[in-house]
Design a protein around this motif. Structure first.
Motif, short mmCIF file in Angstrom:
data_model
loop_
_atom_site.label_atom_id
_atom_site.label_comp_id
_atom_site.label_asym_id
_atom_site.label_seq_id
_atom_site.Cartn_x
_atom_site.Cartn_y
_atom_site.Cartn_z
N SER A 2 0.85 -1.20 0.00
CA SER A 2 0.00 0.00 0.00
C SER A 2 0.87 1.22 0.00
N THR A 3 0.60 2.12 -0.91
CA THR A 3 1.37 3.35 -0.99
C THR A 3 0.43 4.53 -1.02
N GLU A 226 2.04 -2.65 15.18
CA GLU A 226 1.93 -3.95 15.85
C GLU A 226 0.54 -4.18 16.45
N ALA A 227 -0.20 -3.09 16.68
CA ALA A 227 -1.56 -3.22 17.22
C ALA A 227 -2.60 -3.51 16.15
N LEU A 228 -2.21 -3.43 14.89
CA LEU A 228 -3.15 -3.73 13.82
C LEU A 228 -3.55 -5.20 13.86
N PRO A 229 -4.81 -5.53 13.58
CA PRO A 229 -5.26 -6.93 13.65
C PRO A 229 -4.49 -7.84 12.70
N HIS A 252 7.84 -3.66 7.00
CA HIS A 252 7.41 -5.03 6.70
C HIS A 252 6.49 -5.49 7.83
N LEU A 253 5.29 -5.95 7.48
CA LEU A 253 4.35 -6.47 8.46
C LEU A 253 4.30 -7.98 8.35
N VAL A 254 4.66 -8.66 9.44
CA VAL A 254 4.59 -10.12 9.47
C VAL A 254 3.21 -10.52 9.97
N PHE A 264 -7.77 -3.05 4.98
CA PHE A 264 -6.75 -3.08 6.04
C PHE A 264 -5.66 -2.07 5.75
N LEU A 265 -5.15 -2.08 4.52
CA LEU A 265 -4.06 -1.17 4.15
C LEU A 265 -4.52 0.29 4.16
N GLN A 266 -5.73 0.51 3.72
CA GLN A 266 -6.25 1.88 3.72
C GLN A 266 -6.42 2.39 5.15
N ARG A 267 -6.88 1.53 6.06
CA ARG A 267 -7.06 1.92 7.45
C ARG A 267 -5.70 2.22 8.10
N ALA A 268 -4.71 1.37 7.85
CA ALA A 268 -3.38 1.58 8.41
C ALA A 268 -2.77 2.88 7.89
N THR A 269 -2.88 3.11 6.59
CA THR A 269 -2.34 4.33 5.99
C THR A 269 -3.02 5.57 6.56
N GLY A 270 -4.33 5.50 6.73
CA GLY A 270 -5.07 6.63 7.28
C GLY A 270 -4.67 6.94 8.71
N GLN A 271 -4.48 5.91 9.54
CA GLN A 271 -4.08 6.13 10.92
C GLN A 271 -2.69 6.76 11.00
N LEU A 272 -1.77 6.30 10.16
CA LEU A 272 -0.42 6.87 10.14
C LEU A 272 -0.44 8.33 9.69
N HIS A 273 -1.29 8.65 8.76
CA HIS A 273 -1.40 10.03 8.29
C HIS A 273 -2.02 10.92 9.35
N ASP A 274 -3.12 10.47 9.94
CA ASP A 274 -3.84 11.30 10.90
C ASP A 274 -3.05 11.51 12.19
N ARG A 275 -2.32 10.49 12.62
CA ARG A 275 -1.64 10.59 13.91
C ARG A 275 -0.24 11.18 13.80
N PHE A 276 0.46 10.88 12.72
CA PHE A 276 1.86 11.32 12.62
C PHE A 276 2.14 12.23 11.43
N GLY A 277 1.14 12.44 10.58
CA GLY A 277 1.36 13.28 9.41
C GLY A 277 2.20 12.63 8.34
N ILE A 278 2.28 11.29 8.35
CA ILE A 278 3.05 10.57 7.34
C ILE A 278 2.20 10.44 6.08
N GLU A 279 2.68 11.02 4.99
CA GLU A 279 1.87 11.10 3.77
C GLU A 279 2.22 10.03 2.75
N HIS A 280 3.43 9.52 2.79
CA HIS A 280 3.86 8.54 1.79
C HIS A 280 4.17 7.23 2.52
N VAL A 281 3.21 6.30 2.53
CA VAL A 281 3.31 5.06 3.31
C VAL A 281 3.43 3.87 2.37
N THR A 282 4.42 3.03 2.62
CA THR A 282 4.57 1.78 1.88
C THR A 282 4.68 0.63 2.87
#
Length: 314
Positions: A2-3, A226-229, A252-254, A264-282
């Motif tokens: 997911s990017t 790590e808290a992601l389901p 890398h997510l194991v 799942f990927l959209q939710r993770a990317t959204g949380q990273l953006h909203d909480r930390f302002g990370i815009e480019h997530v892979t």
């Protein structure tokens, strides 16, 4: 994988601010240098030199903001976003060198003070307060989200305060005849600017070497992932600044039992953006780790965890 590509272009809205700021400050440099030379005031000449370095800094910052908008290509897949970090670093370096030269000259002048025109100093520095305050206000709204813009704002705001200090020095010289106050004011100016520039220098140098931006806590990012389901472990977590206003992250997510769908990927990317302002997530998802995890010096648990030993893929 997911990017996220929600890239910000906040600096693009400051073209008029840069143009006006450069024009105002360049005109003031000419006026201040002329009167500083005419009345032999080191304080005015020093402040003119500093304002000239600010003009150069504004030009660099503007050029970097424009460069960061260039589209990525096959040779520069991230584009030229890092130009804004480099501009902030060069700007800070120029200021530190200029203030070192100023302090050296002020010490020599302090040993043999010369008479100056306190009234002229007050009038010229008063104009500086107006010019620098107007320029600072032009960049005020962008100071929180972009190190490049913040550097421009801080310099202009500091210059307004420094000009106010020069006015005070000129008034005291006029009233009491303290000729030694001009070089002392120059030393104070240098000290104020060095203190204000040190943070910009440190942050820009940190980002040039792919340091984690101050707005991001790497341990909190790892805890969120790590808290992601379904996520058992997180490997190869990297966070860095692509520019002064854009943050990137890879990990890398194991997930031995789970499956990462688009939701799942959209939710993770959204949380990273909203909480930390990370815009480019892979995010790279794997059931069994097949690469050697990158071990950080502050992550001893991963080094000692036998489950982290990668399997060899034939």
């Amino acid at each position: 994988m997911s990017t996220g590509h929600d890239h910000g272009h906040g600096a693009a809205g400051f073209n008029a601010a840069f143009a006006i700021g450069i024009g105002l400050n360049m005109a003031f440099v000419v006026v201040e240098a002329f009167y500083g030379w005419r009345i032999n005031s080191l304080a005015l000449l020093a402040d003119a030199g500093h304002n000239l370095s600010d003009v150069i800094g504004l030009v660099l910052a503007w050029g970097a903001a424009l460069a960061s908008r260039l589209r990525p290509n096959a040779r520069h897949t991230y584009g030229w976003k890092r130009a804004s970090i480099l501009a902030a670093f060069i700007n800070a370096l120029l200021l530190l060198v200029a203030m070192g030269s100023l302090a050296w000259e002020a010490v020599h002048r302090l040993q043999s003070p010369e008479p100056i025109d306190g009234l002229t100093i007050m009038l010229v520095a008063g104009v500086g307060i107006v010019v620098n305050t107007i320029t600072a206000l032009l960049f005020m709204r962008g100071r929180e989200g972009d190190l490049n813009i913040r550097g421009a704002f801080l310099h202009m705001a500091a210059d307004a305060l420094v000009s106010a200090g020069v006015v005070v020095a000129g008034s005291l010289t006029l009233w009491f005849g303290w000729t030694w106050l001009d070089p002392v004011a120059s030393l104070v100016i240098a000290a104020v600017i060095v203190v204000g520039t040190a943070s910009l220098f440190k942050q820009s140098l940190h980002l040039l070497f792919d340091g984690v931006p101050e707005s991001v806590d790497l341990h909190e990012v790892q805890a969120l992932l790590e808290a992601l389901p379904g996520v058992a472990r997180v490997h190869d977590l990297h966070v860095w600044a692509m520019g002064t206003s854009e943050i990137a992250m890879t990990a890398h997510l194991v997930m031995p039992e789970g499956h990462a769908d688009d939701a799942f990927l959209q939710r993770a990317t959204g949380q990273l953006h909203d909480r930390f302002g990370i815009e480019h997530v892979t995010l790279q998802v794997m059931r069994v780790p097949f690469t050697t995890p990158c071990a950080r010096s502050d992550d001893n648990t991963r080094l000692s965890d036998p489950r982290s030993v990668p399997r060899t893929v034939p």
